[in-house]
Motif scaffolding. Structure first.
Motif, mmCIF file in Angstrom:
data_model
loop_
_atom_site.group_PDB
_atom_site.id
_atom_site.type_symbol
_atom_site.label_atom_id
_atom_site.label_comp_id
_atom_site.label_asym_id
_atom_site.label_seq_id
_atom_site.Cartn_x
_atom_site.Cartn_y
_atom_site.Cartn_z
ATOM 1 N N SER A 178 44.378 42.183 18.728
ATOM 2 C CA SER A 178 42.990 41.838 19.040
ATOM 3 C C SER A 178 42.757 40.340 18.849
ATOM 4 C CB SER A 178 42.031 42.621 18.144
ATOM 5 O OG SER A 178 42.214 44.000 18.281
ATOM 6 N N LEU A 179 43.211 39.817 17.716
ATOM 7 C CA LEU A 179 42.982 38.406 17.402
ATOM 8 C C LEU A 179 43.754 37.480 18.336
ATOM 9 C CD1 LEU A 179 43.012 38.508 13.487
ATOM 10 C CD2 LEU A 179 41.038 38.250 15.009
ATOM 11 N N ILE A 180 44.989 37.846 18.658
ATOM 12 C CA ILE A 180 45.791 37.004 19.557
ATOM 13 C C ILE A 180 45.203 37.018 20.962
ATOM 14 C CG2 ILE A 180 48.058 36.672 20.614
ATOM 15 C CD1 ILE A 180 49.282 37.848 18.029
ATOM 16 N N SER A 181 44.727 38.183 21.403
ATOM 17 C CA SER A 181 44.107 38.279 22.735
ATOM 18 C C SER A 181 42.868 37.393 22.814
ATOM 19 C CB SER A 181 43.745 39.729 23.048
ATOM 20 O OG SER A 181 44.892 40.552 23.089
ATOM 21 N N LEU A 182 42.043 37.431 21.773
ATOM 22 C CA LEU A 182 40.867 36.553 21.733
ATOM 23 C C LEU A 182 41.286 35.094 21.716
ATOM 24 C CD1 LEU A 182 37.835 35.964 21.372
ATOM 25 C CD2 LEU A 182 38.201 36.181 18.890
ATOM 26 N N PHE A 183 42.310 34.778 20.943
ATOM 27 C CA PHE A 183 42.793 33.402 20.824
ATOM 28 C C PHE A 183 43.231 32.849 22.181
ATOM 29 C CE2 PHE A 183 46.242 30.421 19.141
ATOM 30 C CZ PHE A 183 45.336 29.441 18.743
ATOM 31 N N ILE A 184 43.845 33.692 22.994
ATOM 32 C CA ILE A 184 44.249 33.281 24.344
ATOM 33 C C ILE A 184 43.032 32.831 25.139
ATOM 34 C CG2 ILE A 184 45.173 34.112 26.557
ATOM 35 C CD1 ILE A 184 47.039 35.947 24.895
ATOM 36 N N ILE A 185 41.938 33.608 25.059
ATOM 37 C CA ILE A 185 40.710 33.246 25.768
ATOM 38 C C ILE A 185 40.114 31.975 25.185
ATOM 39 C CG2 ILE A 185 38.469 34.074 26.581
ATOM 40 C CD1 ILE A 185 40.868 35.788 27.418
ATOM 41 N N GLN A 186 40.151 31.852 23.870
ATOM 42 C CA GLN A 186 39.613 30.658 23.231
ATOM 43 C C GLN A 186 40.403 29.412 23.604
ATOM 44 O OE1 GLN A 186 39.791 32.203 19.139
ATOM 45 N NE2 GLN A 186 37.556 32.059 19.044
ATOM 46 N N LEU A 187 41.682 29.579 23.833
ATOM 47 C CA LEU A 187 42.505 28.447 24.271
ATOM 48 C C LEU A 187 42.178 28.057 25.702
ATOM 49 C CD1 LEU A 187 46.001 29.406 22.801
ATOM 50 C CD2 LEU A 187 44.712 27.346 22.236
ATOM 51 N N LYS A 188 42.062 29.066 26.572
ATOM 52 C CA LYS A 188 41.776 28.816 27.985
ATOM 53 C C LYS A 188 41.179 30.085 28.587
ATOM 54 C CE LYS A 188 43.892 26.201 31.762
ATOM 55 N NZ LYS A 188 43.326 24.895 31.433
ATOM 56 N N VAL A 189 39.973 29.976 29.089
ATOM 57 C CA VAL A 189 39.252 31.152 29.589
ATOM 58 C C VAL A 189 40.033 31.850 30.698
ATOM 59 C CG1 VAL A 189 37.122 31.932 30.702
ATOM 60 C CG2 VAL A 189 37.028 30.190 28.927
ATOM 61 N N SER A 190 40.851 31.115 31.425
ATOM 62 C CA SER A 190 41.598 31.706 32.539
ATOM 63 C C SER A 190 42.607 32.757 32.085
ATOM 64 C CB SER A 190 42.321 30.614 33.339
ATOM 65 O OG SER A 190 43.216 29.900 32.507
ATOM 66 N N GLY A 191 42.845 32.859 30.772
ATOM 67 C CA GLY A 191 43.753 33.895 30.269
ATOM 68 C C GLY A 191 43.073 35.225 30.043
ATOM 69 N N VAL A 192 41.864 35.385 30.585
ATOM 70 C CA VAL A 192 41.048 36.570 30.327
ATOM 71 C C VAL A 192 41.713 37.868 30.779
ATOM 72 C CG1 VAL A 192 39.804 36.431 32.523
ATOM 73 C CG2 VAL A 192 38.690 37.474 30.541
ATOM 74 N N TYR A 193 42.635 37.808 31.726
ATOM 75 C CA TYR A 193 43.224 39.045 32.239
ATOM 76 C C TYR A 193 44.081 39.779 31.202
ATOM 77 C CZ TYR A 193 47.012 35.706 33.322
ATOM 78 O OH TYR A 193 47.974 34.718 33.254
ATOM 79 N N ILE A 194 44.374 39.151 30.054
ATOM 80 C CA ILE A 194 45.097 39.861 29.000
ATOM 81 C C ILE A 194 44.269 41.037 28.483
ATOM 82 C CG2 ILE A 194 44.205 38.441 27.115
ATOM 83 C CD1 ILE A 194 47.760 39.942 27.410
ATOM 84 N N PHE A 195 42.938 40.964 28.641
ATOM 85 C CA PHE A 195 42.088 42.044 28.150
ATOM 86 C C PHE A 195 42.213 43.307 28.988
ATOM 87 C CE2 PHE A 195 40.031 39.066 25.312
ATOM 88 C CZ PHE A 195 39.705 39.889 24.241
ATOM 89 N N TYR A 196 42.789 43.215 30.177
ATOM 90 C CA TYR A 196 43.074 44.420 30.959
ATOM 91 C C TYR A 196 44.055 45.307 30.186
ATOM 92 C CZ TYR A 196 44.979 47.373 34.686
ATOM 93 O OH TYR A 196 45.397 48.443 35.420
ATOM 94 N N LEU A 197 45.116 44.694 29.692
ATOM 95 C CA LEU A 197 46.093 45.444 28.899
ATOM 96 C C LEU A 197 45.511 45.858 27.557
ATOM 97 C CD1 LEU A 197 49.648 43.829 29.235
ATOM 98 C CD2 LEU A 197 48.877 46.062 30.015
ATOM 99 N N TYR A 198 44.736 44.961 26.964
ATOM 100 C CA TYR A 198 44.166 45.254 25.651
ATOM 101 C C TYR A 198 43.243 46.477 25.711
ATOM 102 C CZ TYR A 198 41.434 44.825 21.410
ATOM 103 O OH TYR A 198 40.803 45.086 20.222
ATOM 104 N N LEU A 199 42.436 46.574 26.758
ATOM 105 C CA LEU A 199 41.554 47.737 26.909
ATOM 106 C C LEU A 199 42.360 49.014 27.119
ATOM 107 C CD1 LEU A 199 38.708 46.206 29.109
ATOM 108 C CD2 LEU A 199 38.610 46.824 26.686
ATOM 109 N N PHE A 200 43.465 48.909 27.858
ATOM 110 C CA PHE A 200 44.358 50.050 28.033
ATOM 111 C C PHE A 200 44.905 50.500 26.681
ATOM 112 C CE2 PHE A 200 45.032 49.910 32.713
ATOM 113 C CZ PHE A 200 45.107 51.281 32.925
ATOM 114 N N LEU A 201 45.249 49.530 25.832
ATOM 115 C CA LEU A 201 45.777 49.851 24.510
ATOM 116 C C LEU A 201 44.725 50.576 23.673
ATOM 117 C CD1 LEU A 201 48.138 49.494 22.483
ATOM 118 C CD2 LEU A 201 47.009 47.395 21.717
#
Length: 571
Positions: A278-301
């Motif tokens: 959860s924290l790493i996925s958020l960190f990706i977005i905080q680094l660069k909003v364009s990494g938002v698609y990681i939440f597709y996998l995160y929601l699946f998890l």
């Protein structure tokens, strides 16, 4: 020879000082999570199918980065109080001290790779590194504002790129130590160091054959990055110029997506794994909003954990408290500085702020889409087609320097993918996945690629998903077809990391025995008083470097200093 040795040791220990600060900050975060949310007295040895201390520096960056966002509401980040508070962040380490440490066990081949060989090779790049163009355009000046003032409401009005203030800027702003700002480069190397430590662990230590095989295939892919059309570059990570966070984002995207998908295959996940993902996925977005698609996998998890009865919904929501806490701080910061929850997504800019300029975010949204050669503007315009965008992206006469490079990277990726697929067939037995697993992994790749095409498919944005494609090949493999000598694997690992610094870096490292990064402060910084600032533009070009008086923004910008928070307006 002695000069070279001294330079090498000084460079190495300076980097190690930074690395271990974030290492122990990450350990502090895990101790706090274990005590507050999991009620465990001992630290686990494994996190996300990997030795936990490999993740400590990344978790430390997450912890400290979010603390800095919080602290900056109240005090400038160059304040002495900040460094005192950052030292306090290490205190939880004293609550879990291993009194039975056997120092003989620390001297191992694996630790030599983790803490000596990998960073030593990466640090060679210090002799040939320079600032990215965007660092002088807005990143450094953004950091300087963070250092000189607490949070400024309407910060985006000073210069629109400040609205995209990444957590990376906060982390960078506390690293202005050296005369050359070389610690900004070390910050980027921490991510690369983590990446190769992770790959090393999966290849030589891990018992997870899917992660091992994918990592081996990625090593082959990395070597191919140095050969091919127009000299190479196939979408593998590289040592990026100082000031940009594209490679850190790519590294975290590829590793996180690999680990999430591996949890689907294992059908097992620990409580701490969920919290850290959860924290790493958020960190990706905080680094660069364009990494938002990681939440597709995160929601699946998240859904996966519920369907498999791994955790109750109440338990899963409890695990999200650190995520929610950091998210709220980040979103409030965004809203106060830009008028948007997520900048420059205009849909999130519902506000009644007197300083907010109507229509400003839409202009930024259009500009960033256009400069990223995105398909979105072609999709919106009924007179434009996908074929027209494709030709413009790969064969533009006006932007031939860019499009030639884009064409070479993606052609090299396709050739490298075919080669790696051939290696996979030779090295590994085939493994047949369940259809549900196949759908999840392929749909993630498809959605990621489509998102990037619509919003920005230039190579430095797509490295994460391209590396993920290679890593995912490991999920369709089984045992080795024949016995593979470990010496062979060590050889390709050393070739991979050895080729990451450029040849010129090695030459400069030996000949100059010095770091290459210059110090922009003496020639650019001018005395200023924020309350009576006089705006100027660069004498030439569009780069302000670190001059707070300088901006490329149009309009009558005013900074109001009444009250605790300053406010920047253009009205």
């Amino acid at each position: 020879m002695i000069d070279l040795l001294v330079f090498s040791l000084v460079t190495y220990f300076r980097y190690l000082l930074l690395y271990f600060y974030f290492y122990f900050a990450g350990r502090s975060l895990i101790i706090l999570i274990e005590k507050i949310f999991l009620a465990n007295k001992q630290l686990p040895k494994i996190l996300l199918s990997t030795k936990i201390n490999i993740f400590y520096p990344i978790l430390g960056l997450i912890f400290i980065g979010n603390l800095l966002i919080l602290f900056h509401f109240f005090i400038p980040l160059k304040s002495v109080a900040i460094f005192f508070l950052l030292l306090l962040a290490l205190l939880p380490n004293f609550y879990n001290v291993n009194k039975e440490i056997n120092f003989k066990n620390l001297v191992t081949v694996n630790n030599f790779f983790y803490f000596v060989l990998i960073p030593s090779i990466l640090l060679i790049s210090s002799s040939d590194i320079n600032f990215h163009y965007d660092a002088a355009y807005y990143h450094l000046n953004n950091q300087n504002w963070l250092r000189e003032s607490n949070l400024i409401i309407g910060f985006v009005n000073i210069f629109w790129p400040f609205g995209m203030s990444s957590i990376y800027e906060y982390l960078s702003s506390i690293l202005w130590f050296e005369g050359s700002l070389i610690f900004l480069h070390y910050l980027s190397l921490i991510f690369v160091h983590f990446f190769y430590s992770f790959i090393y662990y999966q290849v030589f230590i891990s018992e997870n054959k899917f992660l091992r095989n994918g990592s081996i295939l990625l090593l082959f892919f990395s070597i191919l990055d140095n050969f091919g059309y127009m000299g190479g570059r196939n979408g593998f990570i590289y040592i990026q110029e100082v000031g940009k966070q594209d490679i850190p984002v790519a590294i975290l995207l590829s590793v996180t997506s690999l680990l999430i998908v591996s949890k689907f295959k294992e059908e097992k996940i620990e409580s701490l794994d969920v919290i850290c993902i959860s924290l790493i996925s958020l960190f990706i977005i905080q680094l660069k909003v364009s990494g938002v698609y990681i939440f597709y996998l995160y929601l699946f998890l998240f859904v996966f954990c519920i369907r498999k009865n791994l955790f109750t919904i109440k338990k899963l929501m409890t695990f999200q408290i650190p995520l929610f806490s950091f998210s709220i701080i980040w979103l409030v910061k965004n809203y106060l500085t830009t008028g948007c929850l997520i900048f420059p997504l205009s849909l999130t800019c519902k506000n009644t702020f007197s300083w907010y300029v109507d229509g400003s975010t839409e202009k930024v949204e259009e500009y960033t889409t256009a400069t990223s050669f995105a398909f979105m503007e072609y999709f919106i315009d009924p007179n434009l087609t996908f074929v027209m965008w494709f030709n413009e992206f790969f064969y533009s006469e006006k932007y031939s320097v860019f499009t030639d490079y884009y064409r070479s990277v993606y052609l090299n990726f396709l050739f490298s993918l075919m080669f790696v697929f051939f290696v996979k067939i030779i090295l590994f037995k085939k493994y047949k996945n369940e259809k549900s697993f196949f759908y999840i992994s392929t749909s993630y790749i498809f959605i990621s690629v489509m998102y990037l095409i619509f919003f920005g498919p230039i190579p430095r944005y797509t490295i994460g998903i391209l590396c993920s494609v290679i890593l995912f090949l490991g999920f369709s493999t089984n045992d080795f077809r024949f016995k593979v000598n470990k010496l062979f694997l060590y050889t390709i690992f050393l070739i991979s990391i050895g080729l990451l610094p450029r040849l010129n870096s090695y030459i400069n490292f030996i000949e100059t025995k010095n770091i290459a990064l210059s110090d922009p402060r003496p020639s650019n910084e001018v005395s200023r008083n924020i309350s009576t600032i006089n705006w100027v533009k660069p004498e030439s070009g569009d780069r302000c470097w670190i001059d707070l008086n300088c901006t490329m923004e149009e309009g009558n910008i005013k900074i109001h200093t009444e009250g605790f928070f300053k406010t920047a307006s253009k009205k």
